[in-house]
Design a protein around this motif. Sequence first.
Motif, short mmCIF file in Angstrom:
data_model
loop_
_atom_site.label_atom_id
_atom_site.label_comp_id
_atom_site.label_asym_id
_atom_site.label_seq_id
_atom_site.Cartn_x
_atom_site.Cartn_y
_atom_site.Cartn_z
N PRO A 1 51.47 36.75 45.19
CA PRO A 1 52.77 36.53 44.49
C PRO A 1 52.96 37.68 43.51
O PRO A 1 52.08 38.00 42.82
N GLU A 2 54.29 37.96 43.22
CA GLU A 2 54.50 38.97 42.11
C GLU A 2 54.00 38.51 40.79
O GLU A 2 53.77 39.41 40.05
N LYS A 3 54.20 37.24 40.42
CA LYS A 3 53.62 36.89 39.23
C LYS A 3 52.24 37.02 38.81
O LYS A 3 51.83 37.09 37.70
N ILE A 4 51.42 37.34 40.11
CA ILE A 4 49.95 37.23 39.74
C ILE A 4 49.66 38.87 39.80
O ILE A 4 48.61 39.16 39.13
N LYS A 5 50.46 39.73 40.63
CA LYS A 5 50.19 41.15 40.62
C LYS A 5 49.76 41.83 39.16
O LYS A 5 48.82 42.55 38.96
N LYS A 6 50.49 41.37 38.22
CA LYS A 6 50.24 42.11 36.78
C LYS A 6 48.85 41.65 36.20
O LYS A 6 48.34 42.56 35.28
N TYR A 7 48.26 40.49 36.54
CA TYR A 7 47.04 40.40 36.09
C TYR A 7 45.98 41.01 36.80
O TYR A 7 44.93 41.35 36.05
N LYS A 8 46.20 41.57 37.81
CA LYS A 8 45.18 42.21 38.65
C LYS A 8 44.74 43.54 37.97
O LYS A 8 43.59 44.13 37.96
N LYS A 9 45.84 44.12 37.28
CA LYS A 9 45.52 45.38 36.68
C LYS A 9 45.12 45.58 35.20
O LYS A 9 44.38 46.48 34.99
N ASN A 10 45.13 44.21 34.66
CA ASN A 10 44.85 44.33 33.23
C ASN A 10 43.14 44.33 32.91
O ASN A 10 42.59 44.05 33.88
N LYS A 11 42.97 44.48 31.73
CA LYS A 11 41.62 44.81 31.11
C LYS A 11 41.01 43.47 30.89
O LYS A 11 41.95 42.42 30.33
N LEU A 12 39.80 43.16 30.72
CA LEU A 12 39.03 41.94 30.54
C LEU A 12 38.81 42.13 29.10
O LEU A 12 38.09 42.94 28.73
N PHE A 13 38.96 40.98 28.35
CA PHE A 13 38.42 40.92 27.20
C PHE A 13 37.52 39.56 27.07
O PHE A 13 38.01 38.49 26.98
#
Length: 433
Positions: A403-415
């Motif tokens: 889903p489009e709403k989840i795609k943004k999380y896949k690229k983000n850095k983990l803190f």
Amino acid sequence: MKLYSLKDSSQEVTFLKAVELGLCKKQGLFFPKKLPFFKKNEIKKILKMNFFKKSYKILNAFIGKEIPKKKLYKIVKKSFSKTIPKIKKIQKNISCLELFHGPTFAFKDFGARFMSQIIFYMNKINKKKITILTATSGDTGAAVAHAFYKMKNIKIVILYPKGKISDIQEKMLCNLGKNIKTISVNGSFDECQKLVKTAFNDSYLKKKISLNSGNSINISRLLAQICYYFEAFSLINKRNRKKIIISVPCGNFGNITAGLIAKSIGLPIKKFIISTNSNDTVPRFLKNKKWEPRNTISTISNAMDISVPNNWDRIEELFKQNKWNINDSNYLNYDSVSEKNTKKSLKELHKLKYISEPHASVAYTVLKKKIKDKEYGLFLGTAHPIKFKNTIEEVLKINIKVPEKIKKYKKNKLFTYSINPEFSILKKILMEK
């Protein structure tokens, strides 16, 4: 509403105080001293209401005058506006109650968002800094993190077992920053949960940082979950309402506790089914009358990888209050499911043109086994299949669209921090400003 500690009945508090404290003295859980009850004619009226009005009516019966009615309705509407439950028909007499249409694609959104709004309401009055500490076996953490994200004077600290939550679950949990702090623990969820309980038992720490909990041990989360059982009932055809049985995938047992409370206050659900994976402490207890937790086993239904479920004390108390026999299968049934059969049911559901995920598969497996002629079965879909993308694609040999709403999380850095399950290390992190 008055609540009392299941470890010490002399400790009585109001709803708002129970939310503020999270956990009782001696690590006990809060439970209502007396449950409200809706008569049949009241239930009929509630079932005709929309989800927000229905939820407000139910929650107001518990909370009463502690929160002004207009304010409570606004809290309810803001909490549930993005988490509407849906029912998906699977077979003639079996449907899935989908609870994963919220911001973090998991049923945890209901409780976490309601809790965040209640605490935000309290914090505007009290004006003090608080720290919310929670352990997650998968979805709770992300739901709590997103519900409290950027809230003033509220710091969130979330523990999760390293390598035992899915990639997407970790990405949704660990990439927010700001007031959200995540800690990867080298151990099981039970060890994470033990760290949380130890923190709450540390009087200096609890006083110093105004410690609270985001787990289902917090009564606000539990009460919020009652609402979607009423909504589910209203979505079912009237001719099937007298024969509803509900299979709940159980980990920490908050979800099924809420369902049993819904039944206790008047919702005419025929019975509930406890569905666990290989971590089957409760099914074995109900069968053998011996409480014998074993070492936690890692499974593909990871949010259920819990050997010592917190909310079981509440279920036992509920049966005691209602004078129900906990061993009567007319109230409560149970079974556990192996990894092999979890995968088998994922394939079976796919043949029925429904893509499920492992937790719902466990609930479906037990429901199929226990359902009788003329009964109507619901099994709970607690998370979107995409949150278990790798597992499902491997089992079903298909590709799942993200889903489009989840795609943004896949690229983000983990803190995130990484620690061994030692309380001294956690305490030091909690004390940091």
